[in-house]
Scaffold this active site. Sequence first.
Site, PDB file in Angstrom:
ATOM      1  N   CYS A  10       0.118  -5.529  35.544  1.00 34.63           N
ATOM      2  CA  CYS A  10      -1.217  -4.937  35.345  1.00 34.63           C
ATOM      3  C   CYS A  10      -1.372  -3.724  36.258  1.00 34.63           C
ATOM      4  CB  CYS A  10      -2.315  -5.952  35.624  1.00 34.63           C
ATOM      5  SG  CYS A  10      -2.611  -7.121  34.278  1.00 34.63           S
ATOM      6  N   ASP A  33      13.458  -0.729  34.341  1.00 34.72           N
ATOM      7  CA  ASP A  33      13.589  -1.886  35.231  1.00 34.72           C
ATOM      8  C   ASP A  33      14.214  -1.423  36.555  1.00 34.72           C
ATOM      9  OD1 ASP A  33      13.853  -5.253  34.619  1.00 34.72           O
ATOM     10  OD2 ASP A  33      14.758  -4.411  36.434  1.00 34.72           O
ATOM     11  N   ASN A  88      12.117 -13.394  28.454  1.00 35.14           N
ATOM     12  CA  ASN A  88      12.267 -14.618  29.242  1.00 35.14           C
ATOM     13  C   ASN A  88      10.911 -15.311  29.277  1.00 35.14           C
ATOM     14  OD1 ASN A  88      14.939 -13.938  29.756  1.00 35.14           O
ATOM     15  ND2 ASN A  88      14.421 -12.832  31.630  1.00 35.14           N
ATOM     16  N   GLY A  94      13.996 -18.010  33.566  1.00 30.54           N
ATOM     17  CA  GLY A  94      14.190 -16.774  34.323  1.00 30.54           C
ATOM     18  C   GLY A  94      12.989 -15.846  34.329  1.00 30.54           C
ATOM     19  N   HIS A  99       3.400 -11.540  33.199  1.00 32.06           N
ATOM     20  CA  HIS A  99       2.736 -10.586  32.295  1.00 32.06           C
ATOM     21  C   HIS A  99       3.832 -10.267  31.284  1.00 32.06           C
ATOM     22  CE1 HIS A  99       0.060  -6.782  31.744  1.00 32.06           C
ATOM     23  NE2 HIS A  99       1.012  -6.734  30.823  1.00 32.06           N
ATOM     24  N   HIS A 101       6.691  -9.194  28.997  1.00 36.27           N
ATOM     25  CA  HIS A 101       7.483  -7.961  28.977  1.00 36.27           C
ATOM     26  C   HIS A 101       8.721  -8.189  28.134  1.00 36.27           C
ATOM     27  CE1 HIS A 101       8.433 -10.389  32.510  1.00 36.27           C
ATOM     28  NE2 HIS A 101       9.699 -10.002  32.357  1.00 36.27           N
TER      29      HIS A 101
HETATM   30  P1  AMP Z   1      11.702 -11.476  34.275  1.00 40.27           P
HETATM   31  O1  AMP Z   1      12.646 -12.063  35.292  1.00 40.27           O
HETATM   32  O2  AMP Z   1      12.119 -11.675  32.865  1.00 40.27           O
HETATM   33  O3  AMP Z   1      10.263 -11.921  34.538  1.00 40.27           O
HETATM   34  O4  AMP Z   1      11.791  -9.903  34.483  1.00 40.27           O
HETATM   35  C1  AMP Z   1      11.097  -9.217  35.481  1.00 40.27           C
HETATM   36  C2  AMP Z   1      11.809  -7.915  35.640  1.00 40.27           C
HETATM   37  O5  AMP Z   1      10.951  -7.026  36.342  1.00 40.27           O
HETATM   38  C3  AMP Z   1      13.116  -7.989  36.437  1.00 40.27           C
HETATM   39  O6  AMP Z   1      14.194  -7.541  35.608  1.00 40.27           O
HETATM   40  C4  AMP Z   1      12.857  -7.043  37.630  1.00 40.27           C
HETATM   41  O7  AMP Z   1      14.009  -6.307  37.984  1.00 40.27           O
HETATM   42  C5  AMP Z   1      11.743  -6.167  37.099  1.00 40.27           C
HETATM   43  N1  AMP Z   1      10.862  -5.587  38.109  1.00 40.27           N
HETATM   44  C6  AMP Z   1      10.265  -6.228  39.156  1.00 40.27           C
HETATM   45  N2  AMP Z   1       9.475  -5.380  39.833  1.00 40.27           N
HETATM   46  C7  AMP Z   1       9.567  -4.174  39.194  1.00 40.27           C
HETATM   47  C8  AMP Z   1       8.985  -2.887  39.422  1.00 40.27           C
HETATM   48  N3  AMP Z   1       8.137  -2.652  40.429  1.00 40.27           N
HETATM   49  N4  AMP Z   1       9.326  -1.882  38.573  1.00 40.27           N
HETATM   50  C9  AMP Z   1      10.191  -2.091  37.565  1.00 40.27           C
HETATM   51  N5  AMP Z   1      10.755  -3.286  37.294  1.00 40.27           N
HETATM   52  C10 AMP Z   1      10.456  -4.312  38.098  1.00 40.27           C
HETATM   53 ZN    ZN Z   2      -0.861  -8.531  34.043  1.00 37.25          ZN
END
Ligand code: AMP
Ligand code: ZN
Length: 112
Positions: A10, A33, A88, A94, A99, A101
């Site tokens: 968010c 990412d 995921n 994982g 939020h 994605h």
């Molecule tokens: P998940 O593990 O499926 O919830 O994916 C979360 C993803 O968010 C991971 O691949 C992280 O590398 C990525 N992530 C976490 N913080 C950030 C950020 N500030 N900017 C971009 N990607 C992020």
């Molecule tokens: Zn959110």
Amino acid sequence: MSATEDCLFCKIAAGTIPSEKVFEDDTTLAFRDINPKAKVHVLVIPRHHYRDVAELAGQDPRELAHIVAVAQHIADQTFHGSYRLEFNTGKDAGQSVFHVHAHVLTGEVLDE
Ligand code: AMP
Ligand code: ZN
């Protein structure tokens, strides 16, 4: 504090935490990412907060279809339309950010 006030994505959608944006429109944002698992690894999110893809599918299926279209667009621009799309869902699968994605992995030939 509500879920959305405490939510990393968010804050990225609102611009209070920076991101490397690759696409945005009124409803949706795509950004790189920070820990890429492929040559091109982009996250596509709705601006509105839903905790996971099941909640999004139930409450706004048109936005889910739009996220798929944005993923296709990114892959068309970067790697002739081939891509892997991952949601995921749940801690034990994982999911670390609650939020929804879409992980879009593209830009190179992917392993099985
Ligand atoms: P998940 O593990 O499926 O919830 O994916 C979360 C993803 O968010 C991971 O691949 C992280 O590398 C990525 N992530 C976490 N913080 C950030 C950020 N500030 N900017 C971009 N990607 C992020
Ligand atoms: Zn959110």
